[in-house]
Design a protein around this motif. Sequence first.
Motif, PDB file in Angstrom:
ATOM      1  N   LEU A 282       2.126  -3.742   7.739  1.00 23.08           N
ATOM      2  CA  LEU A 282       1.682  -2.852   6.665  1.00 23.08           C
ATOM      3  C   LEU A 282       0.663  -1.838   7.181  1.00 23.08           C
ATOM      4  O   LEU A 282       0.740  -0.646   6.862  1.00 23.08           O
ATOM      5  CB  LEU A 282       1.075  -3.674   5.525  1.00 23.08           C
ATOM      6  CG  LEU A 282       2.052  -4.499   4.685  1.00 23.08           C
ATOM      7  CD1 LEU A 282       1.298  -5.415   3.725  1.00 23.08           C
ATOM      8  CD2 LEU A 282       2.998  -3.592   3.906  1.00 23.08           C
TER       9      LEU A 282
ATOM     10  N   THR B 280       0.087   0.916   1.568  1.00 21.28           N
ATOM     11  CA  THR B 280       0.115  -0.288   2.403  1.00 21.28           C
ATOM     12  C   THR B 280      -1.292  -0.737   2.776  1.00 21.28           C
ATOM     13  O   THR B 280      -1.567  -1.941   2.856  1.00 21.28           O
ATOM     14  CB  THR B 280       0.943  -0.049   3.680  1.00 21.28           C
ATOM     15  OG1 THR B 280       0.413   1.082   4.397  1.00 21.28           O
ATOM     16  CG2 THR B 280       2.401   0.212   3.339  1.00 21.28           C
TER      17      THR B 280
ATOM     18  N   LEU C 259      -2.664  -2.658  -0.147  1.00 15.18           N
ATOM     19  CA  LEU C 259      -2.088  -3.998  -0.245  1.00 15.18           C
ATOM     20  C   LEU C 259      -2.801  -4.974   0.689  1.00 15.18           C
ATOM     21  O   LEU C 259      -3.114  -6.112   0.306  1.00 15.18           O
ATOM     22  CB  LEU C 259      -0.592  -3.952   0.085  1.00 15.18           C
ATOM     23  CG  LEU C 259       0.298  -3.191  -0.908  1.00 15.18           C
ATOM     24  CD1 LEU C 259       1.726  -3.122  -0.391  1.00 15.18           C
ATOM     25  CD2 LEU C 259       0.259  -3.848  -2.283  1.00 15.18           C
TER      26      LEU C 259
ATOM     27  N   TRP D 186      -6.399  -5.596  -0.660  1.00 13.57           N
ATOM     28  CA  TRP D 186      -6.401  -6.498  -1.820  1.00 13.57           C
ATOM     29  C   TRP D 186      -6.143  -7.943  -1.401  1.00 13.57           C
ATOM     30  O   TRP D 186      -6.739  -8.873  -1.945  1.00 13.57           O
ATOM     31  CB  TRP D 186      -5.342  -6.050  -2.831  1.00 13.57           C
ATOM     32  CG  TRP D 186      -5.715  -4.800  -3.564  1.00 13.57           C
ATOM     33  CD1 TRP D 186      -6.978  -4.362  -3.854  1.00 13.57           C
ATOM     34  CD2 TRP D 186      -4.820  -3.806  -4.085  1.00 13.57           C
ATOM     35  NE1 TRP D 186      -6.926  -3.161  -4.522  1.00 13.57           N
ATOM     36  CE2 TRP D 186      -5.623  -2.798  -4.682  1.00 13.57           C
ATOM     37  CE3 TRP D 186      -3.432  -3.674  -4.104  1.00 13.57           C
ATOM     38  CZ2 TRP D 186      -5.067  -1.675  -5.292  1.00 13.57           C
ATOM     39  CZ3 TRP D 186      -2.879  -2.557  -4.713  1.00 13.57           C
ATOM     40  CH2 TRP D 186      -3.693  -1.568  -5.300  1.00 13.57           C
ATOM     41  N   LYS D 187      -5.263  -8.123  -0.435  1.00 17.31           N
ATOM     42  CA  LYS D 187      -4.980  -9.471   0.054  1.00 17.31           C
ATOM     43  C   LYS D 187      -6.205 -10.060   0.747  1.00 17.31           C
ATOM     44  O   LYS D 187      -6.518 -11.245   0.578  1.00 17.31           O
ATOM     45  CB  LYS D 187      -3.791  -9.437   1.013  1.00 17.31           C
ATOM     46  CG  LYS D 187      -3.329 -10.813   1.463  1.00 17.31           C
ATOM     47  CD  LYS D 187      -2.068 -10.727   2.310  1.00 17.31           C
ATOM     48  CE  LYS D 187      -1.601 -12.113   2.735  1.00 17.31           C
ATOM     49  NZ  LYS D 187      -0.358 -12.037   3.563  1.00 17.31           N
TER      50      LYS D 187
END
Length: 241
Positions: free
Chosen positions: A32, A219, A222, A225-226
């Motif tokens: 990502l 990306t 993402l 956030w993870k």
Amino acid sequence: MLLSRSAQNKMTRALAAFKKSIKLSFTQEMMLLSVTTAYTGLELTFFSGVYGTCIGAVNRFGSEAKSLIGLSGIFIGVGEILGGGIFGLLSKKSRFGRNPVVMLGIVVHFLAFYLIFLNMPNDAPIAPMEGTDDTAYMIPSKNVAIFCSFLLGLGDSCFNTQLLSILGFLYSEDSAPAFAIFKFVQSICAAVAYFYSNYFLLQWQLLIMVVVGFFGTITFFLVEWKAAAALAARGSDYSSI
């Protein structure tokens, strides 16, 4: 005998590091982040090589066209230094993570791309040595051109500071392979951009960066956030990210 054994040990360690880099490059987070890294490679080529060529090719800038190339480089550097200093310091105290800085970076770059699209002739990147007399959607402005240089540097600093930060956070134990992948992807994309810059009109080069930048920002969000969710699961504060 000792030299041979030492060389063999170094070769073994190098091979192990290479295998670790290959394995790391196929993890979800790295794949990502590679999209975001690819964007930094494309825009690196644009502001370091293509944009200066565009400025120097505009005959409507008169005798100052060539000197504006150097001035453009200075303002790119000003944007890089200003952004790197501010966001590098604020990231340590930010309670909102890296996403706002990356969002600012893509907005700044999109603004720069839009102004460049309006200000620069479409054939500027592939103009002959004599330059181009064409105009875009406005009369080419030196002030707008230099302002765009500043925006390009500022936006680039937003992406690079946050990419290096999140790589150091996610791969604190495997930092060398992670940063090797980062530089590899960035360099490959920069080389690809240098190749097509000799053939594509300005509008298509800008469009490529807009598309890749858009998906690269998503990306990055993402992955961020993870990472934040993983911290929350461990009971850590988000500001420690």
